[in-house]
Design an enzyme around this catalytic site. Structure first.
Site, PDB file in Angstrom:
ATOM      1  CD  GLU A 120     -11.299   3.862   1.796  1.00 19.42           C
ATOM      2  OE1 GLU A 120     -11.232   3.273   2.939  1.00 19.42           O
ATOM      3  OE2 GLU A 120     -10.841   4.462   1.015  1.00 19.42           O
ATOM      4  CG  ASP A 124     -12.325   1.519   5.394  1.00 18.61           C
ATOM      5  OD1 ASP A 124     -11.115   2.032   5.324  1.00 18.61           O
ATOM      6  OD2 ASP A 124     -13.102   2.235   5.141  1.00 18.61           O
ATOM      7  CB  SER A 266      -8.411   5.078   3.212  1.00 19.07           C
ATOM      8  OG  SER A 266      -9.028   6.262   2.907  1.00 19.07           O
TER       9      SER A 266
END
Length: 293
Positions: A120, A124, A266
């Site tokens: 994750e 990002d 995400s």
């Protein structure tokens, strides 16, 4: 329209599979036909989303990169998710050849773990710096938990007590709204209003199930939105998400390994955040204020 013999018509309801007939074709040379087949195969086979795919889809040219030193953007990380600078550098080496970019995060606020990088966190950072290319980027690394979940309030209080901050913040985290107390959410909302008053732009991933659904034994199922994505909503109704972007089959480099097929809001959240950072760059060049709330 189609026709069938009269002796069969009374025995048929309809003939399926004929909603769209194939297009008429004319004779072409074998060379041209081979080229056409290759093009069709490319159109059907999806190799995944990379920065070049995103920049082409959203009409970002090589000139659409940040140029001002006073522009900035940020990601917030929670739940012991950490990125590695080496992953970012390798990602840009693999996928960033067509636009000016940075290969390092300029500032990390908080504790960065020294273990494995999180998928994750890698996602990002790599994608906010792909669309928000060449814009100074910070990472807010938030340790600890609030009732086993993300310490959003602690992160927001940190922002409120800092005098200099990035203009755009991307957050790919959220909790089921019904898992948090009303008092906690109202306190978090107060901090969002402070951030808005300062001219900050904060984006949250809406979650991968739209409005979500909470199944109850009585059968009266209800929507189950994700917080903080559900904050600042129109009192006459809700909309989730407010913005949409490509979110499926992304390439990510994590722990020095390129991984395909990473999907979710995400992915789309930092992509949109980077676009807003570019818009801020243009506005700041003209002496205008950042977009803000």
């Amino acid at each position: 329209p189609y026709t069938v013999p009269a002796e069969l018509a009374e025995h048929l309801d309809f003939v399926g599979g004929l909603h769209r007939f194939p297009a008429e074709r004319t004779a072409v040379s074998r060379a041209a036909e081979a080229t056409k087949d290759v093009g069709a195969a490319r159109a059907m086979f999806h190799l995944g989303v990379t920065p070049s795919v995103l920049r082409q889809r959203y009409n970002l040219t090589a000139r659409d990169v940040g140029v001002l030193p006073n522009n900035s953007q940020a990601c917030a990380q929670f739940l012991e998710q950490y990125f590695h600078q080496a992953d970012l550098a390798e990602f840009m080496q693999l996928f960033g050849s067509s636009f000016a970019h940075r290969t390092q995060v300029d500032k990390v606020v908080g504790h960065q773990g020294h273990g494995k990088a999180g998928l994750e966190a890698s996602l990002d950072v790599e994608y906010i710096m792909s669309t928000g290319a060449n814009v100074s980027t910070w990472v807010f690394s938030n340790s600890g938990r609030h009732e086993s979940q993300e310490p959003f309030l602690a992160w927001l209080l940190l922002l409120s007590n800092m005098s200099a901050l990035p203009w755009v913040h991307s957050v790919s985290y959220g909790d089921d709204e019904d898992s948090l107390s009303l008092a906690y959410m109202e306190r978090v909302n107060a901090e969002f209003m402070k951030a808005a008053a300062r001219g900050l732009t904060i984006l949250f991933a809406s979650g991968d199930d739209g409005a979500g659904c909470r199944h109850v034994h009585s059968g009266n199922h209800t929507f189950r939105p994700s917080f903080p994505a559900s904050s600042y909503y129109n009192i006459g109704g809700r909309a989730s998400p407010y913005l949409a972007a490509l979110s499926d089959n992304y390439w990510v480099v994590t722990n020095r390994i390129p991984l395909p097929w990473v999907s979710g809001t995400s992915a789309s959240t930092p992509v949109v955040a980077g676009m807003l950072a570019l818009i801020n760059d243009r506005r700041l060049q003209r002496g205008l204020a950042p977009l803000g709330f």
